[in-house]
Design an enzyme around this catalytic site. Structure first.
Site, PDB file in Angstrom:
ATOM      1  N   LYS A   1       0.996  -1.042   0.032  1.00  0.00           N
ATOM      2  CA  LYS A   1       0.031  -0.188   0.137  1.00  0.00           C
ATOM      3  C   LYS A   1       0.741   1.391  -0.013  1.00  0.00           C
ATOM      4  O   LYS A   1       0.691   2.154  -0.645  1.00  0.00           O
ATOM      5  CB  LYS A   1      -1.163  -0.033   1.284  1.00  0.00           C
TER       6      LYS A   1
ATOM      7  N   ASP B   1     -11.176   2.676   4.072  1.00  0.00           N
ATOM      8  CA  ASP B   1     -11.356   1.499   3.968  1.00  0.00           C
ATOM      9  C   ASP B   1     -12.979   1.224   3.980  1.00  0.00           C
ATOM     10  O   ASP B   1     -13.423  -0.079   3.447  1.00  0.00           O
ATOM     11  CB  ASP B   1     -10.812   0.750   5.254  1.00  0.00           C
TER      12      ASP B   1
ATOM     13  N   GLN C   1      -4.697  -1.654   9.550  1.00  0.00           N
ATOM     14  CA  GLN C   1      -4.640  -3.023   8.987  1.00  0.00           C
ATOM     15  C   GLN C   1      -5.284  -3.935   9.923  1.00  0.00           C
ATOM     16  O   GLN C   1      -4.954  -4.080  11.034  1.00  0.00           O
ATOM     17  CB  GLN C   1      -3.410  -3.275   8.479  1.00  0.00           C
TER      18      GLN C   1
HETATM   19  N1  GUN Z   1      -6.981  -6.906   6.083  1.00  0.00           N
HETATM   20  C1  GUN Z   1      -7.350  -7.577   5.144  1.00  0.00           C
HETATM   21  N2  GUN Z   1      -7.920  -6.847   4.086  1.00  0.00           N
HETATM   22  C2  GUN Z   1      -7.797  -5.640   4.681  1.00  0.00           C
HETATM   23  C3  GUN Z   1      -8.318  -4.436   4.284  1.00  0.00           C
HETATM   24  O1  GUN Z   1      -8.867  -4.393   3.021  1.00  0.00           O
HETATM   25  N3  GUN Z   1      -8.161  -3.038   4.998  1.00  0.00           N
HETATM   26  C4  GUN Z   1      -7.736  -3.493   6.074  1.00  0.00           C
HETATM   27  N4  GUN Z   1      -7.388  -2.427   7.000  1.00  0.00           N
HETATM   28  N5  GUN Z   1      -7.290  -4.617   6.802  1.00  0.00           N
HETATM   29  C5  GUN Z   1      -7.369  -5.616   5.905  1.00  0.00           C
END
Ligand code: GUN
Length: 296
Positions: free
Chosen positions: A52, A119, A96
């Protein structure tokens, strides 16, 4: 059969976002700034957050990685979230998941300012999504919609079977595919661990979206001819022949299912890269909203 090439499409989207950032720069505006909070040392989470941050560089965003130890308390994490909420330079941020067991995930998601929740996990944004209001759509479902759109996949009146009801993928996907409009207007069945006759239901699907996390769960004999297959599975399976010591395996027995499918996403290179591209898109949207609301 056509491959829904998430690697290519995500690159196209990143190019489009990079062009927008260049325009912002030319106008002398602040560029979007994404922050990611990572608590602990989970290997997969480290990889995702690293990608990311790297993708932010690729499109010209600013990025901040906040690493906190696995022993972080809920109070400490909530304090960090408050700081990010109040930091005017940050347009959007993510925490995350999964979080360590001493931290209540729901409390954390509720603490994120909905205007910075790129998100789309805050109940306010999730509710807006369910009510067809403009909002941040969770990145993985958003990426799947984008793939369906860019490959002109017909979803109207189709039977979409979603496998898995996670808050991040299955649940929002089931809502989005049933919404008015395109991609949408599907008749949706959301299946999960308590679903009876799941193989029979899958055999009736025009579109299968599998977010189960069980390698090679979906076999060719389970799906209809010409079905559209979306594989959201990303399980790490030990593989000594790879430098990393593992390979990423999807939910779908790709070699055999692809012979029957009309469209299919590969793993890797399907839904995964789309998730990151759409997170960037949400961050761009957050920046544009902040700019329009405070004119700075
Ligand atoms: N863990 C697995 N997929 C995601 C996501 O799209 N965003 C976040 N914050 N954590 C995750």
């Amino acid at each position: 059969m056509e491959i829904l090439d998430g690697k290519k499409v995500s690159n196209d989207i990143k190019d489009e976002i990079a062009a927008e950032v260049q325009k912002m720069k030319k106008r002398g505006e602040k560029v979007p700034h994404l922050a990611a909070v990572l608590v602990g040392n989970d290997g997969a989470s480290l990889t995702y957050v690293g990608s990311k941050v790297k993708s932010c560089e690729r499109v010209g965003f600013e990025s901040t990685l906040v690493k906190m130890p696995s022993t972080t308390s809920e109070v400490e994490l909530l304090a960090k979230i408050k700081e990010l909420n109040e930091d005017n330079d940050i347009d959007g941020f993510i925490v995350q998941l999964p979080l360590p067991p001493q931290i209540d995930t729901q409390k954390v998601l509720l603490a994120v300012d909905p205007d910075k929740d790129v998100d789309g996990f805050h109940p306010m944004n999730f509710g807006k999504m369910a009510l067809d209001m403009s909002t941040f759509i969770p990145a993985t479902p958003f990426g799947i919609l984008e793939l369906l759109e860019r490959y002109d996949v017909d979803t109207k009146g189709k039977h979409t079977v979603v496998i898995g009801r996670s808050h991040i993928v299955g649940r929002p996907m089931s809502i989005l595919m049933g919404r008015k409009g395109w991609p949408g207007n599907s008749t949706v069945t959301l299946t999960h661990s308590h679903t009876k006759n799941i193989t029979q239901i899958i055999s009736q699907a025009d579109i299968v979206i599998s977010a189960l996390g069980v390698p090679n769960f979906l076999k060719a004999e389970m799906v209809k001819d010409d079905a559209v297959i979306i594989d959201v599975g990303i399980t790490r399976v030990p593989d000594e022949s790879r430098p990393r010591g593992y390979k990423i395996v999807g939910d779908v027995d790709y070699d055999n299912v692809s012979k029957k499918a009309s469209f299919i996403t590969p793993v890797p290179g399907g839904v995964g890269p789309m998730t990151i591209a759409m997170l960037l898109k949400n961050t761009l949207l957050a920046r544009e909203r902040h700019r329009n609301s405070v004119s700075k």
